[in-house]
Design a protein around this motif. Structure first.
Motif, short mmCIF file in Angstrom:
data_model
loop_
_atom_site.label_atom_id
_atom_site.label_comp_id
_atom_site.label_asym_id
_atom_site.label_seq_id
_atom_site.Cartn_x
_atom_site.Cartn_y
_atom_site.Cartn_z
N SER A 119 6.94 -38.13 16.76
CA SER A 119 8.00 -38.94 16.16
C SER A 119 7.70 -40.42 16.35
CB SER A 119 9.34 -38.58 16.81
OG SER A 119 9.55 -39.36 17.97
N PRO A 120 8.40 -41.29 15.61
CA PRO A 120 8.24 -42.73 15.82
C PRO A 120 8.69 -43.18 17.21
CG PRO A 120 9.28 -42.30 13.70
CD PRO A 120 9.27 -41.00 14.45
N PHE A 121 9.41 -42.31 17.94
CA PHE A 121 9.92 -42.65 19.27
C PHE A 121 9.11 -41.99 20.38
CE2 PHE A 121 13.38 -41.70 16.20
CZ PHE A 121 13.69 -43.01 15.85
N GLU A 156 15.12 -34.86 1.05
CA GLU A 156 15.88 -35.69 0.10
C GLU A 156 15.85 -35.05 -1.27
OE1 GLU A 156 15.57 -40.10 -1.89
OE2 GLU A 156 15.75 -39.99 0.31
N ILE A 157 17.04 -34.88 -1.85
CA ILE A 157 17.19 -34.31 -3.19
C ILE A 157 17.89 -35.37 -4.04
CG2 ILE A 157 18.18 -32.44 -4.56
CD1 ILE A 157 18.15 -30.78 -1.91
N GLU A 201 10.23 -35.22 1.42
CA GLU A 201 10.61 -35.61 2.78
C GLU A 201 10.43 -37.11 2.92
OE1 GLU A 201 8.52 -35.37 7.00
OE2 GLU A 201 9.29 -33.39 6.44
N PRO A 202 11.51 -37.86 3.07
CA PRO A 202 11.41 -39.32 3.18
C PRO A 202 10.97 -39.74 4.59
CG PRO A 202 13.69 -38.66 3.40
CD PRO A 202 12.91 -37.40 3.13
N ASP A 203 10.65 -41.01 4.72
CA ASP A 203 10.32 -41.59 6.03
C ASP A 203 11.63 -41.87 6.76
OD1 ASP A 203 9.41 -42.97 8.24
OD2 ASP A 203 8.73 -44.74 7.12
N VAL A 204 12.20 -40.83 7.35
CA VAL A 204 13.48 -40.92 8.03
C VAL A 204 13.41 -40.12 9.33
CG1 VAL A 204 15.94 -40.34 7.94
CG2 VAL A 204 14.78 -41.21 5.89
N GLY A 242 9.49 -45.72 9.84
CA GLY A 242 8.88 -45.16 11.05
C GLY A 242 8.09 -46.16 11.88
N SER A 243 7.65 -47.26 11.26
CA SER A 243 6.87 -48.24 12.01
C SER A 243 7.74 -48.99 13.03
CB SER A 243 6.23 -49.24 11.05
OG SER A 243 7.21 -50.09 10.46
#
Length: 382
Positions: free
Chosen positions: A16-18, A68-69, A148-151, A211-212
């Motif tokens: 993950s980003p974390f 995401e839809i 799938e978004p960057d979330v 995510g950055s």
């Protein structure tokens, strides 16, 4: 002498980003969920539980991947996925939904977020619904885009979470309603914040949309929250079982239907809109179920930790079901569990046995949830 080797991580499992921040802040153990590492150990799980119910904890739950839809037919497509009636779902609202298969089995139990008239997120439990939805879209004849978004979400949970949120955003989110969402910016970090979470405590989810900036977001939240008692943590098995909250692949899967779990409120068989599994769920409702989910209190000394395998439930030595989640609650001073048992053995007060790795213990069927924060009292047997 105990080994001090650091945990190993493979390149094929996503981080993950974390991830790096959780290591710095004391994460000691991880598991894999939705093809991604999730921190499961920040030390004593009882201390994590007390931090959650008395103060606040910050959890990396980026494993709750988003599907995401979007597009002109997005609302119609999303309704096709779930038996819950979405006709009153407004922009800026969330709903807990079930995704069902053709036989009425549960494929996932996400939180659905409506970000726009034609834009939705499914915040997933552990299963590959992205591929399911993309496959359905191929032949659905609807104008939708699915990806799938960057979330990546964090959970901020506990009675002091509102104070932490205020320290971060001022009064911008003070009127955020339960299961509401809002798009906000925190010093250049794009977020969606919802008043949701997997703890049954006051809490929020902060969906990072870049995510950055994961490391920066984690540190900002901890810097604002530490003076208020915020600690890094992980989702609490103790608290979620107290609340009777379900864990996908543990308490339900594609062989489990909503009626067995008492989730009838999430199924509208009378709405005109079609959805996958509608005919099967109508048949199941008409025929009745053969098993039900129940709460159990297990006799004997405190369990050493949550179960890591399914335990057989018996009546007079004969198998009658499966224990799916069990833990010792330090608040209730009881061993509590969720189980699927035959309907003949689901009545409150029924005495059963649980075959555990260290032997067989007695158990009683009791009401769920085991603890209700609205009444500030346990709801199980005294």
């Amino acid at each position: 002498m105990a080994s001090t080797a650091a945990p190993g991580f493979g390149a094929q499992i996503r981080r993950s980003p974390f991830f790096d921040a959780t290591l710095r802040w004391g994460a000691r153990g991880f598991s894999v969920y939705n093809h991604m590492y999730i921190p499961r150990d920040f030390g004593d799980p009882v201390a994590n539980f007390h931090a959650l119910v008395h103060d606040a904890i910050l959890c990396d739950v980026a494993v709750e991947r988003q599907v995401e839809i979007s597009g002109p037919d997005a609302a119609r497509f999303v309704q096709m996925l779930t038996p819950r009636n979405l006709s009153r779902l407004s922009v800026g609202q969330c709903k807990y939904v079930l995704i069902t298969g053709p036989d009425g089995g549960i494929l996932n139990d996400p939180v659905l977020l409506r970000l726009g008239e034609e834009r939705f997120w499914l915040s997933l439990s552990d299963s590959d619904i992205l591929l399911w939805a993309q496959g359905l879209a191929v032949h659905a004849g609807m104008d939708v885009h699915i990806h799938e978004p960057d979330v990546s979400p964090l959970q901020l949970q506990g009675p002091k979470s509102a104070a932490v949120l205020r320290a971060l955003f001022g009064d911008r989110l003070k009127d955020l309603k339960y299961f509401g969402l809002r798009e906000v910016d925190l010093d250049g970090i794009p977020l969606v914040v919802s008043r949701t979470g997997w703890s049954n405590e006051l809490g929020y989810e902060l969906y990072l949309c870049d995510g950055s900036k994961g490391d920066a977001l984690w540190e900002k939240i901890m810097a604002a929250g530490q003076p208020l008692g915020l600690r890094p943590g992980h989702t609490s098995a103790i608290r979620r079982i107290e609340a009777g909250m379900l864990s996908y692949r543990a308490d339900m899967d594609m062989t489990t239907n909503p009626f067995e779990l008492g989730l009838d409120r999430l199924v509208d068989l009378d709405m005109e809109a079609p959805f996958i599994g509608k005919a099967a769920l109508r048949r199941i409702r008409a025929e009745g179920v053969r098993r039900r989910q129940v709460g159990l209190e297990i006799d004997g000394p405190p369990l050493p930790g949550p179960n890591t395998t399914f335990w057989q439930v018996r009546s007079d030595g004969d198998p009658v079901g499966t224990l799916t989640s069990a833990v010792h609650s330090p608040r209730l001073e009881k061993n509590i569990a969720l189980a699927l048992v035959g309907t003949a053995h689901a009545a409150l007060g029924t005495r059963l046995e649980v075959a555990m790795p260290d032997g067989v213990r007695g158990a009683s069927v009791v009401p769920k949830p085991f603890y209700d924060p609205k009444t500030d009292s346990p709801t199980g047997h005294a």
